[in-house]
Design a protein around this motif. Structure first.
Motif, PDB file in Angstrom:
ATOM      1  N   THR A 240       0.832  -1.206   0.000  1.00  0.00           N
ATOM      2  CA  THR A 240       0.000   0.000   0.000  1.00  0.00           C
ATOM      3  C   THR A 240       0.865   1.254   0.000  1.00  0.00           C
ATOM      4  O   THR A 240       0.575   2.216  -0.724  1.00  0.00           O
ATOM      5  CB  THR A 240      -0.960  -0.002   1.205  1.00  0.00           C
ATOM      6  OG1 THR A 240      -1.789  -1.162   1.116  1.00  0.00           O
ATOM      7  CG2 THR A 240      -1.826   1.245   1.239  1.00  0.00           C
ATOM      8  N   ASP A 241       1.940   1.246   0.798  1.00  0.00           N
ATOM      9  CA  ASP A 241       2.871   2.380   0.792  1.00  0.00           C
ATOM     10  C   ASP A 241       3.414   2.615  -0.617  1.00  0.00           C
ATOM     11  O   ASP A 241       3.501   3.754  -1.079  1.00  0.00           O
ATOM     12  CB  ASP A 241       4.051   2.136   1.740  1.00  0.00           C
ATOM     13  CG  ASP A 241       3.662   2.108   3.200  1.00  0.00           C
ATOM     14  OD1 ASP A 241       2.766   2.867   3.611  1.00  0.00           O
ATOM     15  OD2 ASP A 241       4.296   1.323   3.939  1.00  0.00           O
ATOM     16  N   VAL A 242       3.799   1.545  -1.280  1.00  0.00           N
ATOM     17  CA  VAL A 242       4.377   1.645  -2.621  1.00  0.00           C
ATOM     18  C   VAL A 242       3.329   2.128  -3.620  1.00  0.00           C
ATOM     19  O   VAL A 242       3.594   3.027  -4.432  1.00  0.00           O
ATOM     20  CB  VAL A 242       4.984   0.297  -3.055  1.00  0.00           C
ATOM     21  CG1 VAL A 242       5.467   0.341  -4.499  1.00  0.00           C
ATOM     22  CG2 VAL A 242       6.125  -0.089  -2.128  1.00  0.00           C
ATOM     23  N   LEU A 243       2.140   1.575  -3.563  1.00  0.00           N
ATOM     24  CA  LEU A 243       1.084   1.968  -4.488  1.00  0.00           C
ATOM     25  C   LEU A 243       0.662   3.420  -4.290  1.00  0.00           C
ATOM     26  O   LEU A 243       0.289   4.100  -5.247  1.00  0.00           O
ATOM     27  CB  LEU A 243      -0.119   1.041  -4.335  1.00  0.00           C
ATOM     28  CG  LEU A 243       0.113  -0.402  -4.787  1.00  0.00           C
ATOM     29  CD1 LEU A 243      -1.027  -1.298  -4.329  1.00  0.00           C
ATOM     30  CD2 LEU A 243       0.320  -0.478  -6.295  1.00  0.00           C
ATOM     31  N   ASP A 244       0.719   3.906  -3.057  1.00  0.00           N
ATOM     32  CA  ASP A 244       0.319   5.280  -2.741  1.00  0.00           C
ATOM     33  C   ASP A 244       1.390   6.309  -3.078  1.00  0.00           C
ATOM     34  O   ASP A 244       1.129   7.510  -3.016  1.00  0.00           O
ATOM     35  CB  ASP A 244      -0.035   5.413  -1.256  1.00  0.00           C
ATOM     36  CG  ASP A 244      -1.348   4.729  -0.901  1.00  0.00           C
ATOM     37  OD1 ASP A 244      -2.116   4.364  -1.819  1.00  0.00           O
ATOM     38  OD2 ASP A 244      -1.596   4.549   0.311  1.00  0.00           O
ATOM     39  N   ALA A 245       2.600   5.867  -3.409  1.00  0.00           N
ATOM     40  CA  ALA A 245       3.700   6.790  -3.684  1.00  0.00           C
ATOM     41  C   ALA A 245       3.875   6.998  -5.186  1.00  0.00           C
ATOM     42  O   ALA A 245       3.472   6.168  -5.998  1.00  0.00           O
ATOM     43  CB  ALA A 245       4.996   6.262  -3.072  1.00  0.00           C
TER      44      ALA A 245
ATOM     45  N   THR B  27       3.013   0.135 -10.812  1.00  0.00           N
ATOM     46  CA  THR B  27       4.085   1.105 -10.544  1.00  0.00           C
ATOM     47  C   THR B  27       5.109   1.222 -11.671  1.00  0.00           C
ATOM     48  O   THR B  27       6.093   1.939 -11.533  1.00  0.00           O
ATOM     49  CB  THR B  27       4.817   0.756  -9.230  1.00  0.00           C
ATOM     50  OG1 THR B  27       5.427  -0.536  -9.353  1.00  0.00           O
ATOM     51  CG2 THR B  27       3.864   0.771  -8.051  1.00  0.00           C
ATOM     52  N   ARG B  28       4.869   0.559 -12.779  1.00  0.00           N
ATOM     53  CA  ARG B  28       5.808   0.635 -13.907  1.00  0.00           C
ATOM     54  C   ARG B  28       6.051   2.075 -14.312  1.00  0.00           C
ATOM     55  O   ARG B  28       5.126   2.874 -14.365  1.00  0.00           O
ATOM     56  CB  ARG B  28       5.273  -0.125 -15.115  1.00  0.00           C
ATOM     57  CG  ARG B  28       5.392  -1.593 -14.975  1.00  0.00           C
ATOM     58  CD  ARG B  28       5.265  -2.308 -16.324  1.00  0.00           C
ATOM     59  NE  ARG B  28       5.372  -3.732 -16.083  1.00  0.00           N
ATOM     60  CZ  ARG B  28       6.529  -4.365 -15.914  1.00  0.00           C
ATOM     61  NH1 ARG B  28       7.650  -3.707 -15.976  1.00  0.00           N
ATOM     62  NH2 ARG B  28       6.549  -5.662 -15.704  1.00  0.00           N
ATOM     63  N   GLY B  29       7.308   2.394 -14.576  1.00  0.00           N
ATOM     64  CA  GLY B  29       7.671   3.719 -15.051  1.00  0.00           C
ATOM     65  C   GLY B  29       7.871   4.758 -13.964  1.00  0.00           C
ATOM     66  O   GLY B  29       8.295   5.881 -14.258  1.00  0.00           O
ATOM     67  N   ARG B  30       7.598   4.399 -12.726  1.00  0.00           N
ATOM     68  CA  ARG B  30       7.776   5.380 -11.648  1.00  0.00           C
ATOM     69  C   ARG B  30       9.256   5.575 -11.358  1.00  0.00           C
ATOM     70  O   ARG B  30      10.062   4.651 -11.456  1.00  0.00           O
ATOM     71  CB  ARG B  30       7.036   4.939 -10.389  1.00  0.00           C
ATOM     72  CG  ARG B  30       5.524   4.998 -10.586  1.00  0.00           C
ATOM     73  CD  ARG B  30       4.771   4.807  -9.316  1.00  0.00           C
ATOM     74  NE  ARG B  30       3.340   4.716  -9.592  1.00  0.00           N
ATOM     75  CZ  ARG B  30       2.442   4.329  -8.714  1.00  0.00           C
ATOM     76  NH1 ARG B  30       2.801   4.022  -7.481  1.00  0.00           N
ATOM     77  NH2 ARG B  30       1.176   4.273  -9.054  1.00  0.00           N
ATOM     78  N   PRO B  31       9.629   6.800 -10.980  1.00  0.00           N
ATOM     79  CA  PRO B  31      11.040   7.117 -10.735  1.00  0.00           C
ATOM     80  C   PRO B  31      11.542   6.556  -9.407  1.00  0.00           C
ATOM     81  O   PRO B  31      10.781   6.448  -8.440  1.00  0.00           O
ATOM     82  CB  PRO B  31      11.061   8.646 -10.717  1.00  0.00           C
ATOM     83  CG  PRO B  31       9.691   9.020 -10.260  1.00  0.00           C
ATOM     84  CD  PRO B  31       8.771   7.964 -10.829  1.00  0.00           C
ATOM     85  N   PHE B  32      12.817   6.222  -9.389  1.00  0.00           N
ATOM     86  CA  PHE B  32      13.439   5.740  -8.155  1.00  0.00           C
ATOM     87  C   PHE B  32      14.917   6.069  -8.164  1.00  0.00           C
ATOM     88  O   PHE B  32      15.513   6.386  -9.193  1.00  0.00           O
ATOM     89  CB  PHE B  32      13.237   4.224  -7.981  1.00  0.00           C
ATOM     90  CG  PHE B  32      14.240   3.394  -8.731  1.00  0.00           C
ATOM     91  CD1 PHE B  32      15.340   2.849  -8.072  1.00  0.00           C
ATOM     92  CD2 PHE B  32      14.116   3.175 -10.095  1.00  0.00           C
ATOM     93  CE1 PHE B  32      16.284   2.090  -8.761  1.00  0.00           C
ATOM     94  CE2 PHE B  32      15.037   2.423 -10.789  1.00  0.00           C
ATOM     95  CZ  PHE B  32      16.133   1.879 -10.118  1.00  0.00           C
ATOM     96  N   GLY B  33      15.502   5.954  -6.985  1.00  0.00           N
ATOM     97  CA  GLY B  33      16.934   6.066  -6.804  1.00  0.00           C
ATOM     98  C   GLY B  33      17.287   5.327  -5.533  1.00  0.00           C
ATOM     99  O   GLY B  33      16.402   4.945  -4.761  1.00  0.00           O
ATOM    100  N   TYR B  34      18.581   5.102  -5.308  1.00  0.00           N
ATOM    101  CA  TYR B  34      18.971   4.392  -4.093  1.00  0.00           C
ATOM    102  C   TYR B  34      20.409   4.653  -3.710  1.00  0.00           C
ATOM    103  O   TYR B  34      21.209   5.131  -4.505  1.00  0.00           O
ATOM    104  CB  TYR B  34      18.700   2.897  -4.208  1.00  0.00           C
ATOM    105  CG  TYR B  34      19.553   2.133  -5.198  1.00  0.00           C
ATOM    106  CD1 TYR B  34      20.703   1.468  -4.786  1.00  0.00           C
ATOM    107  CD2 TYR B  34      19.170   2.025  -6.533  1.00  0.00           C
ATOM    108  CE1 TYR B  34      21.468   0.739  -5.689  1.00  0.00           C
ATOM    109  CE2 TYR B  34      19.924   1.298  -7.438  1.00  0.00           C
ATOM    110  CZ  TYR B  34      21.074   0.662  -7.004  1.00  0.00           C
ATOM    111  OH  TYR B  34      21.832  -0.060  -7.899  1.00  0.00           O
TER     112      TYR B  34
END
Length: 150
Positions: A47-52, A85-92
């Motif tokens: 849910t956290d991931v889907l809401d972000a 969530t495909r295409g959503r931006p990320f970094g790490y």
């Protein structure tokens, strides 16, 4: 309001310094109208991931791989979030005592499978984070958050 989800495993002072710098960058005064949500890797949910709208991940490199906590996070959210969530931006960012190669390879593989889009260069640090490493973490947080601004 767009949301940046920071999922982290922060078991050491070195990881804590990197996490604090990422958070400071993501919440800098110049960043407007972006909600920043922090979750420990063992408590973050699908849910956290889907809401972000974007993701910032942090982990130590343990025994040649990402932490078990971050791997557990991915195991819990992978299929429930795969299509949405495909295409959503990320970094790490990754911290290691002497080598982070396996952790980077693992995270790259999983995020590639999820179809997430890298929005910033990965920050990798071995040993104690110096001033430059802390600045890179700040930039990572700021870049991810700024990318979500309307």
């Amino acid at each position: 309001m767009p949301t940046l989800l920071i999922v982290h495993h922060t078991p050491s002072p070195n990881c804590q310094a990197m996490f604090e710098a990422v958070l400071a960058g993501a919440t800098a005064p110049e960043i407007e109208d972006v909600r920043v949500v922090r979750r420990a890797a063992l408590s973050a949910t699908a849910t956290d991931v889907l809401d972000a709208d974007g993701y910032l991940l942090g982990t130590p490199a343990n025994l040649g791989y990402m932490s078990g906590a971050l791997k557990h996070f991915f195991d819990q959210v992978y299929y429930p979030c795969l299509d949405a969530t495909r295409g959503r931006p990320f970094g790490y960012y990754v911290h290691g005592g002497n080598d982070v190669t396996g952790a980077v390879r693992g995270i790259d593989s999983i995020t590639s499978g999820l179809g997430w889009r890298r929005a910033a260069d990965t920050v990798t640090v071995t040993g104690e984070p110096d001033k430059s490493a802390v600045e890179q973490c700040w930039e990572l947080g700021a870049t991810l958050a700024a990318g979500l601004m309307d």
